[in-house]
Write a protein that holds these residues in place. Structure first.
Motif: not given
Length: 800
Positions: A407-415, A457-467
Motif C-alpha cells: 500500500d502507498s501512504v498518504i498523511r493528512t489531518s482532520t483539520d 493508485d489514483d489517490l496520491q495527495i491529501p486533496e485526493d483523500i479530501t475529495e
C-alpha cells in the motif's frame, strides 16, 4: 464500462434496484450514462420444450413445431434452420411482447396456425454483433435440460439491467466488476466477495520460463500452463455476461480470458503452448524495422518503442495490444499458456495509438493495471479453464520482475479535510468513510495516515483523500453559505470586457458575423499574412492541417469565405477575435496576442428593391475599422500608411495601421493571384492587434453644447503627384489652420483628361466654426489664406 446488476450481485449483496443504485453511483462521482434494461420491453416469455418438428406443408423454409410451454402443447411455425426436436427454447406466447414494439398474436402462416414465437437472441434485444456464432443464424437453444413453462429471462441471464459507466481517466479502478463492487461497498456497505480460484494442480511443473530484458518496459510478467483443454462454447451464463458487457463470445478459452479481464480489470493473453516455437518467453522492446503478423492478419513494421513478447527468437505478441497470428488459440488448441503482466502504460499508449489498435485490454494497460490483481486474475483463469475447458493446471507459475503490491501512504489531518470541505467532521466519521472505500486509516489525534491499495493508485495527495471523503459522505451534505464581505461590491464588466462588447456590437451592427476558427493550422498557412516564416509546431499533431499554432487570423478567415462562396453564398462579411501565438524558442512559453481579423467579399448593404449596394473593397474595410476605432475613442491616434509588406496582399491597395508610432496591423485587398488561387472575387481583409488597442486608456466622455452659430465651408482642388496620399494633404491643412477649423473632408479624386499622367486632382472641403459668435467672410479669409499658402509652399498647385 458496462456493469450488469445480476453479475454485480455475485461480488456484493445490494438491496437496491438498478435505478436507485445508478443514482447513488452518479451522485458519488461516477456518472451512469445509460441503463440498459432487458426486461422493460419483454412480456410473457417462457421456456418451451420442442417435442416434434415437421416440414410446413405449404412452405419449404418453414417448420411446424409442437412445443410444450408448461402443461400445454402448442403449434408454432418457425423458420430457423437449427430448430430441432428434444430441445429447450425460448417462447414468446400469444399476448406477449418483444423489444422493438413487437406484439405476438395468434396467426396463420401459409394456412397453418402459429400460437407464439420461438425466439433468437436478436429478438430478445441482444445486438446482432454480440450474438455467439452458434446462434447467429437461428434460434437460441439451451444446452441442458430446463423446466418447460418456467420463466425464460432468468434462464438466459437477461432478467437484468446493465449500467453504463462514463468514467473519467483517473477512475481506472472502476473498469472491472470488482472495482464496481468496491465502489458499491463504499456507498452501501457490505463485503466484497472475490471469485473462486480453487483449482487443483496436476502433472508436471510449469516448463515455460520467463525473462524480462527491460524492467522498465515490463516490470512484471507471469504465466501458467494449462494442458488438455477442450475448445468448445463457453457456458451460457458466461457468454451472456460477456454479451451484456459488449464483448462477443468466441470459444471457452478466449471467453475465459475476456471474462477475467472484466472481473478484475487485468488483461490476460492465451497462447497456444504447442505453437509458441520454444519453451521460453522473453519480453523486450522491438528492434528497428522488426516485423510481425498480428491476429488481424496484417504484417506490421514495429518501432523501437513497441514492447513485444517473444519466444526468444521472434515476436509472438505485441504486448498489451494484440497477439500474433501463429500462436493464437484455435479449434485445434489443446494446451495453453496464460499470460498476466504489467506493462509500461506510456509505451502501450504509443503503440496502440500509432497502430490505431484500441481494445478492452489496451485501454486498461494504457491507464496502468492494479498490481493487486495480477496474480489473482492468473489463478482465476486457470480455475475457469479447469472447470469449463477440462484443462489440467500444471504445478506452479513462472515469473520475472517485481510485483509491488504494498500500500502507498498518504498523511493528512482532520483539520485539513474540514478546512477544505467547510465541514466539522469528527475523526471517527472520516475513518468510517475511508473504511467504506477499503482504505485502512491509522489515526493519532488529529493526524491521519491512510493506506491506499494499488487498485486506487489514483489517490496520491491529501486533496485526493479530501475529495473521496466528500463524495462518499455525500456532496449534498456539504454546507452552503454566502461569501462574507465587509463591503458589497456590485458586479460589473471589466474595462477589457466592455471594450470587447463594444467592438462586437459595432461589427455586428455593420453586418458582420462572428467566426470562430481553430488555433491550429498548417505550416504553409502559418507563414501567410505575417512576417514570421514558421509557427510553433506541436510535438504530436492530430493532422498536418492542424500541426502549427497560428500566426495570423486571416488565413482561416479566407478559408471561411471560400467555404461560403463555394456554396453559392457570394456575399460574405466575417470577423474573428482570437489569439495568435508567437514562438519564443523551443522550450519557452509562446507569446499570446489577441487580434481582431475580418474578411469581406461580394456586396455589402445590398438592397435589391433599390438596386443599391456597397462593394467589399478597401474603403469599406477601412470604414469598418474606423468606426470601431472611433467607438474606442482612438480616432486621432490611428494612421494608415501605404504598404507592400505581404505577398498575399495587393501592393497598391494595402495599408499598414499604426497606433502612434507602433505598427498594429493592416487592411487591404487580397493579391489577385491569391484571389484566383482560392477562386474568390475581389476580397478585402484586415487584422489589428487588439491587445494594443485595448491597452490604450480612452479617457472619459466629454459633452459639448450644440453650436448656436452657423459654420462656413471652403472647397479647394489641388494637383498632386499620384503617390501622394490624401492623409498627407489633410495633415498639412490641419497644421496650417490657426483656429476654427473643425473638419477636413476629401470628397473627390480625379485622374484623366486635362491632368498630367503622373498627377491627380484632389478636392477637399474645409469646415470652419466659431462657437462663440458668427463667423464673417473676412474672419474666415484670414485663417483660410495661411492654409492655401502652406499648400503652395509644399509644391501643390491650386486649381481654379
Amino acid at each position: 464500462m458496462r456493469v450488469s446488476k445480476e453479475w454485480l450481485n455475485e461480488f456484493i449483496d445490494v438491496d437496491a434496484d438498478v435505478e436507485e443504485l445508478s443514482e447513488r453511483i452518479t451522485r458519488g462521482g461516477i456518472e451512469v450514462d445509460d441503463i440498459i434494461d432487458y426486461t422493460s420491453d419483454i412480456k410473457n416469455l417462457v421456456i418451451g420444450y420442442v417435442e416434434d418438428v415437421k416440414q410446413h406443408p405449404n412452405a419449404d423454409k418453414l417448420n411446424l413445431c409442437r412445443v410444450d410451454t408448461g402443461g400445454e402443447v402448442k403449434q408454432i411455425v418457425c423458420g430457423a434452420d437449427n430448430v430441432a426436436p428434444d430441445t429447450y427454447v425460448v417462447v414468446c406466447q400469444v399476448g406477449g411482447r418483444l423489444p422493438g414494439g413487437i406484439k405476438i398474436k395468434k396467426a396463420k402462416l401459409r394456412g397453418e396456425v402459429s400460437e407464439g414465437m420461438i425466439c433468437s437472441l436478436d429478438e430478445l434485444g441482444i445486438p446482432s454483433e454480440y450474438v455467439p456464432k452458434e446462434f447467429q443464424d437461428g434460434i437460441f437453444i439451451f444446452s441442458g435440460e430446463q423446466e418447460a413453462g418456467g420463466p425464460a429471462l432468468p434462464a438466459v441471464y437477461l432478467d437484468d439491467a446493465v449500467m453504463e459507466f462514463d468514467l473519467t481517466p483517473n477512475r481506472k479502478d472502476a473498469l472491472s466488476m470488482i472495482g464496481a463492487a468496491y465502489e458499491t461497498k463504499a456507498l452501501y456497505g457490505g463485503e466484497v466477495k472475490r471469485p473462486s480460484t480453487d483449482f487443483t494442480e496436476t502433472g508436471e511443473n510449469v516448463d515455460v520460463t520467463v525473462k524480462n530484458e527491460d524492467g522498465e518496459a515490463v516490470p512484471y510478467y507471469a504465466l501458467r500452463v494449462v494442458k488438455d483443454v477442450e475448445i468448445k462454447p463457453a457456458p451460457i451464463w458466461m457468454q451472456i455476461r460477456l454479451v451484456k458487457a459488449g464483448i462477443r463470445p468466441i470459444n471457452n478459452v478466449v471467453d475465459i480470458s475476456n471474462y477475467v479481464l472484466l472481473e478484475y480489470g487485468q488483461p490476460l493473453h492465451m497462447f497456444d503452448y504447442d505453437q509458441l516455437g520454444s519453451k521460453e518467453i522473453v519480453t523486450r522492446f522491438a528492434r528497428k524495422d522488426e516485423k510481425m503478423t498480428t491476429l488481424d492478419e496484417k504484417e506490421r513494421t514495429l518501432h523501437e518503442s513497441d514492447i513485444v513478447i517473444t519466444n526468444g527468437k521472434g515476436p509472438v505478441a505485441l504486448a498489451g495490444v494484440m497477439g500474433g497470428d501463429f500462436s493464437e488459440v484455435t479449434d485445434q488448441t489443446t494446451n495453453v499458456v496464460i499470460e498476466s503482466a504489467v506493462f509500461d502504460p506510456v509505451a502501450i499508449r504509443r503503440t496502440s495509438g500509432r497502430l490505431n489498435l484500441r481494445s478492452e485490454a489496451s485501454s486498461r494497460f494504457e491507464k496502468g493495471v492494479s498490481h493487486e490483481f495480477v496474480i489473482p486474475a492468473l489463478e482465476r483463469a486457470a480455475y475457469l479453464l479447469q472447470e469449463y475447458a477440462g484443462g489440467k493446471v500444471q504445478i506452479g507459475y513462472n515469473s520475472d520482475g517485481t510485483l509491488d503490491t504494498s500500500d502507498s501512504v498518504i498523511r493528512t489531518s482532520t483539520d485539513f479535510i474540514n478546512d477544505r470541505l467547510g465541514m466539522e467532521l469528527e475523526t471517527a466519521e472520516i475513518e468510517e468513510t475511508l473504511f467504506k472505500l477499503g482504505l485502512e486509516t491509522v489515526s493519532g489525534g488529529d493526524e491521519l495516515e491512510i493506506h491506499v491499495p494499488s487498485r486506487r493508485d489514483d489517490l496520491q495527495i491529501p486533496e485526493d483523500i479530501t475529495e473521496e471523503v466528500a463524495r462518499i459522505y455525500g456532496y449534498e451534505a456539504l454546507p452552503t453559505s454566502l461569501p462574507k464581505f465587509e463591503t458589497i461590491t456590485p458586479g460589473r464588466l471589466t474595462d477589457a470586457q466592455q471594450k470587447h462588447r463594444i467592438i462586437r456590437h459595432q461589427l455586428e451592427a455593420l453586418g458582420l458575423s462572428q467566426s470562430i476558427n481553430y488555433a491550429l493550422t498548417s505550416e504553409k498557412k502559418a507563414s501567410q499574412f505575417t512576417e514570421r516564416t514558421e509557427g510553433l509546431r506541436l510535438m504530436m499533431p492530430m493532422s498536418e492541417d492542424r500541426a502549427v499554432l497560428r500566426n495570423s487570423l486571416v488565413p482561416h478567415l479566407v478559408d471561411n469565405a471560400v467555404y461560403n462562396t463555394s456554396r453559392q453564398q457570394k456575399d460574405v462579411q466575417l470577423f474573428e477575435v482570437g489569439k495568435v501565438f508567437i514562438s519564443k524558442g523551443q522550450h519557452a512559453q509562446p507569446e499570446e496576442i489577441e487580434k481582431l481579423g475580418g474578411v469581406l467579399t461580394g456586396r455589402m448593404n445590398n438592397t435589391d428593391w433599390l438596386g443599391s449596394h456597397v462593394p467589399a473593397d478597401f474603403y469599406a474595410a477601412k470604414g469598418i475599422l474606423d468606426s470601431v476605432i472611433e467607438k474606442l475613442g482612438l480616432k486621432d491616434d490611428i494612421k494608415y500608411v501605404p504598404s507592400e509588406s505581404y505577398a498575399e496582399m495587393h501592393p497598391g491597395r494595402t495599408a499598414n495601421i499604426t497606433l502612434g508610432e507602433k505598427y498594429i496591423g493592416f487592411v487591404g485587398e487580397l493579391h489577385p493571384k491569391h484571389e484566383k488561387d482560392h477562386d474568390l472575387d475581389q476580397t478585402v481583409v484586415f487584422e489589428v492587434d487588439l491587445d494594443a488597442l485595448l491597452a490604450v486608456k480612452s479617457g472619459t466622455i466629454e459633452y459639448e453644447v450644440l453650436p448656436k452659430y452657423p459654420s462656413i465651408m471652403r472647397d479647394i482642388a489641388l494637383v498632386a503627384d499620384r503617390d501622394i496620399t490624401a492623409g498627407t494633404l489633410v495633415e498639412i491643412i490641419e497644421n496650417a489652420a490657426e483656429k476654427y477649423l473643425i473638419d477636413v473632408y476629401v470628397f473627390d479624386v480625379y485622374e484623366g483628361e486635362r491632368i498630367e499622367e503622373d498627377k491627380k486632382s484632389v478636392a477637399i472641403r474645409l469646415t470652419y466654426l466659431n462657437k462663440e459668435e458668427t463667423l464673417t467672410d473676412e474672419a474666415v479669409e484670414a485663417i483660410h489664406q495661411p492654409v492655401l499658402e502652406a499648400l503652395k509652399d509644399e509644391g501643390y498647385v491650386l486649381r481654379g
